[in-house]
Motif scaffolding. Sequence first.
Motif, PDB file in Angstrom:
ATOM      1  N   PHE A  17      17.022  14.768 -21.502  1.00 34.91           N
ATOM      2  CA  PHE A  17      17.291  14.975 -19.884  1.00 34.91           C
ATOM      3  C   PHE A  17      15.945  15.123 -19.137  1.00 34.91           C
ATOM      4  CE2 PHE A  17      18.506  17.669 -16.519  1.00 34.91           C
ATOM      5  CZ  PHE A  17      19.671  16.972 -16.016  1.00 34.91           C
ATOM      6  N   ALA A  18      15.130  15.723 -19.879  1.00 35.10           N
ATOM      7  CA  ALA A  18      13.680  15.963 -19.122  1.00 35.10           C
ATOM      8  C   ALA A  18      12.929  14.903 -18.990  1.00 35.10           C
ATOM      9  CB  ALA A  18      12.866  17.055 -20.014  1.00 35.10           C
ATOM     10  N   LEU A  19      13.188  13.795 -19.798  1.00 36.53           N
ATOM     11  CA  LEU A  19      12.205  12.607 -19.885  1.00 36.53           C
ATOM     12  C   LEU A  19      12.948  11.625 -18.623  1.00 36.53           C
ATOM     13  CD1 LEU A  19      12.072  11.416 -23.653  1.00 36.53           C
ATOM     14  CD2 LEU A  19      10.329  12.058 -22.173  1.00 36.53           C
ATOM     15  N   ILE A  20      14.216  11.836 -18.356  1.00 33.69           N
ATOM     16  CA  ILE A  20      14.824  10.919 -17.282  1.00 33.69           C
ATOM     17  C   ILE A  20      14.937  11.756 -15.668  1.00 33.69           C
ATOM     18  CG2 ILE A  20      16.186   9.881 -18.986  1.00 33.69           C
ATOM     19  CD1 ILE A  20      18.525  11.304 -18.015  1.00 33.69           C
ATOM     20  N   THR A  21      14.470  13.086 -15.917  1.00 32.73           N
ATOM     21  CA  THR A  21      14.689  13.565 -14.496  1.00 32.73           C
ATOM     22  C   THR A  21      13.238  14.408 -14.227  1.00 32.73           C
ATOM     23  OG1 THR A  21      15.409  15.711 -15.828  1.00 32.73           O
ATOM     24  CG2 THR A  21      16.926  14.208 -14.792  1.00 32.73           C
ATOM     25  N   GLU A  22      12.361  14.785 -14.931  1.00 29.55           N
ATOM     26  CA  GLU A  22      11.100  15.685 -14.637  1.00 29.55           C
ATOM     27  C   GLU A  22      10.003  14.654 -14.346  1.00 29.55           C
ATOM     28  OE1 GLU A  22      10.274  18.633 -17.684  1.00 29.55           O
ATOM     29  OE2 GLU A  22      12.089  19.443 -17.639  1.00 29.55           O
TER      30      GLU A  22
END
Length: 325
Positions: A17-22
């Motif tokens: 999730f971090a890879l696709i949002t941050e």
Amino acid sequence: MSFNKTVFLPVDPDAAFALITEPERLRRWKTVAARVDLRVGGDYRWTITPGHAARGTFTEIEPGKRVVYTWGWEGDAQLPPGASTVTVNLEAVDGGTTVQLIHEGLTTEQEVGHAEGWNHFLERLVLLATTGDAGPDEWSAAPDPIDELASAEASLAVAQRVLQGLKDSDMVARTPCEDFTVDGLLDHLFGSIASIGTALGVTVPDRPTASPEVRIAEASQVTLEAFRARGLEGGLDMGFAELPATLVANILNLELLVHAWDFATATGQELAVSPVLSDYVLGLARNTISPQMRGASFAEETLVDESAASMERLIAFTGREVAGI
């Protein structure tokens, strides 16, 4: 028409999730620059490649499970911001997470183009999650068409790659810029970018305790987005004088690309620059650095072989020694 693809990442759902949002992680596989307001109703702006920015609004967010956002391109009448929808579903599986990306609301022609793009970037996402480094993105290397702002975005991509490679022990290293350590040159580069942002009417964030890449990336994103919105017409009040906006954009190019070389040279890193970009920025340098600037902001041009590559000629034109390249 819609695009639908699933890939496997060897990380847990929260990391995926971090890879696709941050923004810091998006810059490593998908974007040159990224602004994200991660909340339902919040917006984003992602410079996917130099000269091409996607914008939209988040409509659903379930951390570690799902994110949905509208999608479109700045300046594109056929697919403007908000015209289509991207859904990303995450599911924990043995050994990692599956990432399913669905892009809906496209015409047949748009689906073909976006399929090429998503396949390219999802491949980079898998590489990043698997090896820790997706490498420089060849799609960001040589803007086509190229102008002062597209080249600045491409120069930012080059600079960020070098800044990601800086270590704490590098901060005291001397750079090719006289009187500057790496740490001092970072302050100088931030100040240059921030002064341009101020002239464009935006507040440039500064997080001195952040990593060098994050600090410069955040300042550059705000400044370049404002420059895109304003355009290159007319002049900008830089405080000490009003300068043509094109000249200010030229300066931003030089700050990003030439100092990327300074950082790379000081720390023994390889600098990957497309000849398309270095040729163009060399032309900007010749239109920017006047004889009157020699001895103050720039040293005298140094000599290089006539067969030298354009990046070497650019560095020499700014007064740096290039024998060690």
